[in-house]
Design an enzyme around this catalytic site. Sequence first.
Site, PDB file in Angstrom:
ATOM      1  N   ASP A 204       0.827  -1.204   0.000  1.00  0.00           N
ATOM      2  CA  ASP A 204       0.000   0.000   0.000  1.00  0.00           C
ATOM      3  C   ASP A 204       0.865   1.258   0.000  1.00  0.00           C
ATOM      4  OD1 ASP A 204      -2.360   1.428   0.028  1.00  0.00           O
ATOM      5  OD2 ASP A 204      -2.921   0.878   2.074  1.00  0.00           O
ATOM      6  N   ASP A 256      -9.795   5.213  -1.864  1.00  0.00           N
ATOM      7  CA  ASP A 256     -10.674   4.231  -1.237  1.00  0.00           C
ATOM      8  C   ASP A 256     -12.131   4.408  -1.658  1.00  0.00           C
ATOM      9  OD1 ASP A 256      -8.450   3.328   0.019  1.00  0.00           O
ATOM     10  OD2 ASP A 256      -8.994   4.041   2.016  1.00  0.00           O
TER      11      ASP A 256
END
Length: 449
Positions: A204, A256
């Site tokens: 990430d 997101d």
Amino acid sequence: MTRIRIRSLVVTLVGLLIASAIPLLGGGHPAAASDNGQSIRPAMGWSSWSFVRRWPTEAKIKAQADALVSSGLKDQGFVYVNLDDFWQKCDADGFVVDSYGRWTVDSAKFPSGIKALADYIHSKGLKFGFYVTPGIAKNAVTKNTPIEGTSYHAKDIADTSKTEKNYNCKNMYYIDYGKPGAQEFVNSWAKQFASWGVDYLKIDGVGSQDIPDVRAWDKALRATGRPINYALSNNLPIAEASTWRQLANSWRTQGDVECYCGPGSNGSGYPLTDWSHVSARFTSAANWQQYAGPGGWNDLDSLEIGNGDQVGLTADQRRSHFTLWAMAGSPLLLGTDLTKLDSVDKAMLTNDRLIGVDQDGVAAKRIVNSGVRQVWSKKEKSGDYVVALFNTGTSGNSTVSVNWSQVGFTGSGDVTDLWSGSDKGTITDSYSATLRPGETRLIRVTPQG
């Protein structure tokens, strides 16, 4: 179960063809896909971030794994159980590290350790996913921990002039891959993950500046000898799309999907998302379409289906959510609480026809984009076309139309509604549907003559 075994056989065969550079599906891609043999079809499973968020525990992850099996979702192909961020232990200076400078597990959350959790998941016939970010921890550099199997130490490879993006303990220094010992450090971490039974690794906080890390982890994962699906996150720059495709099996194309608008801390809890966060994916899916294919997929983020309207989407919007992900060939990683699976949503998630669209190895193109009206199309290997019509608006019905010539053929075609399974007969020249706000119509068309 027979269908799953057949799918596994097909995946294995297709993987061998890709590795042998035999072209499939006729698509011309800007760069070759990763040849690590993983994700020949988009990954399917569950991820902890959306629902569990910052509070994962051994018990919570096991409960979701159990639910994947008991609900029948495992038999549909949802096999990954992915533990996202916040599994680590932190102190005031960042990540607590082991004797070789790697993150340590928060034993209060995972008292049996990660290997035991992975073993439990594997015992259910499922696969285990894990999480990391680029760089080396400040505590490793401060302690100058040795790099396993070498004479080098953390200070030999760290660039302490800048810090990497990290969402938990932070305090991650860049790694200078021009220094001896840098690749070996990543190798030792990948080897540890492999020994724990990791089948999927999400790295990430990745951006263009992290291409050296992405390359190093690709090399390290291959060196373990364990098949590991390699995923990049998040909001990766499209300018480097060919690089992501060459090195990894999936890449997040946006930020997101979660709205962070729940009542809990950091916006946790229901709702998990909203229509604006889902509908924003239509444009990114169109822009990234050319880069998707066997071995590498555009990841639109978690699939927020499973807990009914409380996730923040109406039933129509949830069907559109699933339809877009399937048309795009996105990984299908559920973000909901599977221990409280809603019956309406379970019917959506166990629809073989929808899963088949996602797993057909083709990413659809957008062929109509007019206000709230969108149409997407893809041609499958059989010669059939799959066409999705959407009303992306939030108020008012809209009639969405498409000519067969826009889809890719002329004349007439036999039409099947893929959500209902109903036969719509032979339709000539064009197709139209009047759709409610957020509604979709997904059809399969077999050209005639």
